[in-house]
Design a protein around this motif. Structure first.
Motif, mmCIF file in Angstrom:
data_model
loop_
_atom_site.group_PDB
_atom_site.id
_atom_site.type_symbol
_atom_site.label_atom_id
_atom_site.label_comp_id
_atom_site.label_asym_id
_atom_site.label_seq_id
_atom_site.Cartn_x
_atom_site.Cartn_y
_atom_site.Cartn_z
ATOM 1 N N LEU A 1 0.858 -1.101 0.179
ATOM 2 C CA LEU A 1 0.191 0.009 0.074
ATOM 3 C C LEU A 1 0.784 1.118 -0.035
ATOM 4 C CD1 LEU A 1 -2.441 -0.950 2.568
ATOM 5 C CD2 LEU A 1 -2.801 -0.991 0.210
ATOM 6 N N ILE A 2 0.619 2.285 -0.573
ATOM 7 C CA ILE A 2 0.998 3.617 -0.540
ATOM 8 C C ILE A 2 0.063 4.661 -0.229
ATOM 9 C CG2 ILE A 2 2.777 3.225 -2.267
ATOM 10 C CD1 ILE A 2 1.433 4.587 -4.237
ATOM 11 N N VAL A 3 0.698 5.637 0.460
ATOM 12 C CA VAL A 3 -0.368 6.671 0.659
ATOM 13 C C VAL A 3 0.309 7.858 -0.082
ATOM 14 C CG1 VAL A 3 -1.010 8.448 2.542
ATOM 15 C CG2 VAL A 3 -0.918 6.228 3.081
ATOM 16 N N ILE A 4 -1.006 8.632 -0.696
ATOM 17 C CA ILE A 4 -0.253 9.868 -1.705
ATOM 18 C C ILE A 4 -1.258 10.988 -1.593
ATOM 19 C CG2 ILE A 4 -1.692 9.123 -3.652
ATOM 20 C CD1 ILE A 4 0.833 9.803 -5.508
ATOM 21 N N THR B 1 -4.865 17.258 4.981
ATOM 22 C CA THR B 1 -4.864 16.747 6.304
ATOM 23 C C THR B 1 -4.606 15.537 6.025
ATOM 24 O OG1 THR B 1 -7.272 16.365 6.108
ATOM 25 C CG2 THR B 1 -6.583 18.351 7.064
ATOM 26 N N ALA B 2 -4.110 14.609 7.098
ATOM 27 C CA ALA B 2 -4.225 13.428 7.203
ATOM 28 C C ALA B 2 -5.413 12.554 6.531
ATOM 29 C CB ALA B 2 -3.790 12.664 8.644
ATOM 30 N N ASP B 3 -6.615 12.899 6.850
ATOM 31 C CA ASP B 3 -7.867 12.730 6.227
ATOM 32 C C ASP B 3 -8.033 12.603 4.957
ATOM 33 O OD1 ASP B 3 -8.484 11.526 8.818
ATOM 34 O OD2 ASP B 3 -9.753 13.314 9.264
ATOM 35 N N THR B 4 -7.267 13.781 4.229
ATOM 36 C CA THR B 4 -7.689 13.845 2.766
ATOM 37 C C THR B 4 -6.554 13.029 1.967
ATOM 38 O OG1 THR B 4 -5.935 15.537 2.763
ATOM 39 C CG2 THR B 4 -8.389 16.304 3.181
ATOM 40 N N MET B 5 -5.628 12.314 2.568
ATOM 41 C CA MET B 5 -4.590 11.605 1.846
ATOM 42 C C MET B 5 -5.419 10.322 1.495
ATOM 43 S SD MET B 5 -1.854 13.122 2.072
ATOM 44 C CE MET B 5 -2.763 14.773 2.190
ATOM 45 N N VAL B 6 -4.733 9.969 0.188
ATOM 46 C CA VAL B 6 -5.582 8.695 -0.550
ATOM 47 C C VAL B 6 -4.507 7.432 -0.392
ATOM 48 C CG1 VAL B 6 -6.560 8.034 -2.629
ATOM 49 C CG2 VAL B 6 -6.432 10.380 -2.094
ATOM 50 N N VAL B 7 -5.046 6.413 -0.213
ATOM 51 C CA VAL B 7 -4.297 5.084 0.013
ATOM 52 C C VAL B 7 -4.853 4.342 -1.166
ATOM 53 C CG1 VAL B 7 -4.079 3.093 1.478
ATOM 54 C CG2 VAL B 7 -4.853 5.175 2.609
ATOM 55 N N CYS B 8 -3.474 3.718 -1.749
ATOM 56 C CA CYS B 8 -3.613 3.077 -3.180
ATOM 57 C C CYS B 8 -2.878 1.724 -2.791
ATOM 58 C CB CYS B 8 -3.305 3.843 -4.313
ATOM 59 S SG CYS B 8 -4.126 5.380 -4.472
ATOM 60 N N ASP B 9 -3.202 0.792 -3.718
ATOM 61 C CA ASP B 9 -2.232 -0.390 -3.857
ATOM 62 C C ASP B 9 -1.219 -0.124 -4.567
ATOM 63 O OD1 ASP B 9 -3.308 -0.823 -6.506
ATOM 64 O OD2 ASP B 9 -4.615 -2.326 -5.713
ATOM 65 N N LEU B 10 -0.381 -1.102 -5.056
ATOM 66 C CA LEU B 10 0.860 -0.930 -5.606
ATOM 67 C C LEU B 10 0.634 -1.051 -7.203
ATOM 68 C CD1 LEU B 10 3.659 -2.769 -3.929
ATOM 69 C CD2 LEU B 10 2.736 -0.387 -3.572
ATOM 70 N N VAL C 1 -7.165 2.931 -6.007
ATOM 71 C CA VAL C 1 -7.489 3.478 -4.774
ATOM 72 C C VAL C 1 -8.401 2.434 -3.583
ATOM 73 C CG1 VAL C 1 -9.208 4.968 -3.392
ATOM 74 C CG2 VAL C 1 -7.984 5.663 -5.715
ATOM 75 N N VAL C 2 -7.618 2.374 -2.719
ATOM 76 C CA VAL C 2 -8.210 1.404 -1.481
ATOM 77 C C VAL C 2 -8.923 2.231 -0.704
ATOM 78 C CG1 VAL C 2 -7.338 -0.093 0.257
ATOM 79 C CG2 VAL C 2 -6.097 -0.143 -1.952
ATOM 80 N N ASP C 3 -8.427 3.201 -0.141
ATOM 81 C CA ASP C 3 -9.131 4.163 0.764
ATOM 82 C C ASP C 3 -8.934 5.359 0.797
ATOM 83 O OD1 ASP C 3 -10.703 4.534 3.140
ATOM 84 O OD2 ASP C 3 -8.990 4.630 4.338
ATOM 85 N N PRO D 1 -6.693 10.109 -6.254
ATOM 86 C CA PRO D 1 -5.306 10.385 -5.974
ATOM 87 C C PRO D 1 -4.593 11.216 -6.939
ATOM 88 C CG PRO D 1 -5.857 8.279 -6.812
ATOM 89 C CD PRO D 1 -6.978 8.944 -6.777
ATOM 90 N N SER D 2 -3.246 11.589 -6.636
ATOM 91 C CA SER D 2 -2.491 12.450 -7.473
ATOM 92 C C SER D 2 -2.587 11.894 -8.950
ATOM 93 C CB SER D 2 -1.122 12.555 -7.000
ATOM 94 O OG SER D 2 -0.284 13.109 -7.930
ATOM 95 N N SER D 3 -2.413 12.837 -9.986
ATOM 96 C CA SER D 3 -2.057 12.298 -11.268
ATOM 97 C C SER D 3 -0.972 11.625 -11.516
ATOM 98 C CB SER D 3 -2.146 13.672 -12.301
ATOM 99 O OG SER D 3 -1.421 14.472 -12.175
ATOM 100 N N ASP D 4 -0.070 11.857 -10.500
ATOM 101 C CA ASP D 4 1.310 11.094 -10.761
ATOM 102 C C ASP D 4 1.379 9.936 -10.088
ATOM 103 O OD1 ASP D 4 2.810 13.131 -12.055
ATOM 104 O OD2 ASP D 4 2.610 14.475 -10.274
ATOM 105 N N THR D 5 0.121 9.101 -9.644
ATOM 106 C CA THR D 5 -0.064 7.957 -8.858
ATOM 107 C C THR D 5 0.566 6.767 -9.440
ATOM 108 O OG1 THR D 5 -1.855 8.932 -7.517
ATOM 109 C CG2 THR D 5 -1.557 6.565 -7.718
ATOM 110 N N ALA D 6 0.247 6.645 -10.698
ATOM 111 C CA ALA D 6 0.840 5.526 -11.613
ATOM 112 C C ALA D 6 2.208 5.606 -11.650
ATOM 113 C CB ALA D 6 0.340 5.615 -12.965
#
Length: 251
Positions: A45-48, A59-68, A72-74, A79-84
């Motif tokens: 998992l990553i947070v972005i 804030t911490a609550d606005t951060m997005v959790v994604c898998d590798l 988006v997981v949570d 998420p950022s357009s640079d997530t990939a």
């Protein structure tokens, strides 16, 4: 996610939200550009940062959790357009714990020229172990940027790469180390630009670059210890929050 993973993710969310303030503190970003991400230790998992959100509203609550894979997981936002790109780096480089992207002015000017920053400064030898390389041009949105980051840094000790016509990407053993590399990259780029404006800068011999890098990565700074009654050993790269995580064999 079980309770332990939920606690881990919450801690990483707090860290990533806090580190975004360092990007504005050091004038590395404008408006909503730029991002920090971090790997959740021991998890795929990553947070972005969320896409297009003002830094003051992060804030911490606005951060997005994604898998590798970048899915988006949570999180309630996109998420950022640079997530990939970030996700590709994490998949390809399991030793990386943090990735940062900025469009900081001086470093991005070098990227716009498609020009690596030569190693003219001891501070650059310390942190980057040589030149700061240039990666290929790639469009935003897919994992081509990530592929360019990985392929370029594979032959360098540098934790920073100037992606041509785009900006700076940095990596670290954790997100704080990646943020530090982004700060130092801009500082080096500015000084190198000013030096070149005055005339031809003087190079540093390769052997001296190696010696400087080794000292900074393995000796410089405080030596951690878990027992104040024992004599602490050398901190090594893992004892500090700076430096590149994937070139231990070169030191």
């Amino acid at each position: 996610m079980n309770a332990d993973v939920v606690r881990q993710v919450a801690a990483v969310r707090e860290t990533v939200a806090r580190l975004h303030r360092e990007l504005t503190r050091y004038d590395l970003v404008a408006w909503t550009a730029g991002n920090v991400s971090a790997r959740v230790p021991g998890q795929e998992l990553i947070v972005i940062k969320p896409s297009g959100v003002d830094y003051d509203d992060l804030t911490a609550d606005t951060m997005v959790v994604c898998d590798l894979g970048g899915t988006v997981v949570d999180g309630g936002g996109s998420p950022s357009s640079d997530t990939a790109a970030h996700a590709y780096v994490y998949r390809a480089m399991p030793e990386v714990g943090g990735v940062v992207h900025t469009h900081s002015g001086y470093a991005t000017a070098w990227a716009a020229r498609g020009e690596a920053i030569p190693c003219w400064l001891t501070a650059q030898a310390d942190e980057f172990g040589g030149e700061i390389p240039v990666g290929p041009f790639a469009l935003i949105g897919g994992d081509d940027i990530g592929k360019g980051i990985v392929s370029t840094l594979a032959g360098h000790r540098s934790p920073a790469v100037l992606m041509r016509n785009h900006g700076v990407f940095t990596i670290g053993r954790d997100a704080r180390a990646a943020v530090k590399a982004a700060v130092m990259c801009e500082d080096v780029a500015r000084t190198a630009h000013l030096a070149r404006a005055l005339g031809p800068p003087l190079p540093i011999a390769a052997a001296d670059v190696d010696a400087l890098h080794d000292r900074y990565q393995n000796v410089y700074g405080q030596r951690p210890t878990t027992d104040p009654t024992t004599t602490p050993g050398r901190a090594g790269p893992a004892g500090r929050a700076s430096g590149s995580p994937h070139h231990e064999e070169n030191r």
